[in-house]
Write an enzyme that holds these catalytic residues in place. Sequence first.
Site, short mmCIF file in Angstrom:
data_model
loop_
_atom_site.label_atom_id
_atom_site.label_comp_id
_atom_site.label_asym_id
_atom_site.label_seq_id
_atom_site.Cartn_x
_atom_site.Cartn_y
_atom_site.Cartn_z
N CYS A 77 0.84 -1.19 0.00
CA CYS A 77 0.00 0.00 0.00
C CYS A 77 0.88 1.25 0.00
O CYS A 77 1.61 1.48 -0.95
CB CYS A 77 -0.99 -0.04 1.16
SG CYS A 77 -2.32 1.18 1.00
N HIS A 178 -3.83 -4.69 -0.18
CA HIS A 178 -3.41 -5.34 1.08
C HIS A 178 -3.54 -6.85 0.94
O HIS A 178 -4.63 -7.40 1.13
CB HIS A 178 -4.29 -4.85 2.24
CG HIS A 178 -3.99 -3.46 2.65
ND1 HIS A 178 -3.03 -3.16 3.58
CD2 HIS A 178 -4.51 -2.28 2.23
CE1 HIS A 178 -2.98 -1.85 3.74
NE2 HIS A 178 -3.86 -1.29 2.92
N GLU A 180 -2.61 -9.08 2.96
CA GLU A 180 -2.95 -9.64 4.28
C GLU A 180 -4.44 -9.53 4.58
O GLU A 180 -4.94 -10.18 5.50
CB GLU A 180 -2.11 -8.97 5.37
CG GLU A 180 -2.56 -7.59 5.81
CD GLU A 180 -2.20 -6.44 4.88
OE1 GLU A 180 -2.48 -5.28 5.26
OE2 GLU A 180 -1.64 -6.67 3.79
#
Length: 196
Positions: A77, A178, A180
């Site tokens: 990001c 992202h 994750e």
Amino acid sequence: MYIVIVDTGCANLTSIKVAINNLGYNATITSESSIILKSNKIFLPGVGTASAVMDLLSKKKIINVIRECKQTILGICLGMQLFCASSEESNGVKTIGIIKTPALRLKVNNLSLPHIGWNQITFQKGHALFKNIPNNSRFYFVHSYMVPINKYTLSTTNYGINFSSIIQKDNFFGVQFHPEKSGNIGSQLLKNFLEI
């Protein structure tokens, strides 16, 4: 393998660490240059403002450590935007400067900012980072600034305009989304990065 997550003071450090742990690896969160230099893989996360993260990296004296590292590093990001020469944010912020392209504010006409939610990435050619990831897969985005398409772009995404969703220059990789927070497909991308 020794994996480091650079402590940029942002909120998503633990979620990245958990995502890496879920793949069977351990990661250390640190801003100590000596530990970063000993690592095999580096993650540079970022949430918030480019100026705040650059100030923190400057105070910790790790901007040059990142700039000169030979290990494979993944900016996530804002972390990807920091690889640019500058950011339009806050009337212009000098960033790490791995690529000469500036990070720009998204110009999205009547779409809302920040760009939040699931969106697809499109890549033109195969790459080890895309192993077992179908083209046009959807990842989770949260951002108001972007890296324009340039010679280091590996994949693009459209939100009002097309922008770089993944870049690579040498050992520096960046993802605007992202991984994750992107479920199984995000885990696959993290796994691919760790295996490069």
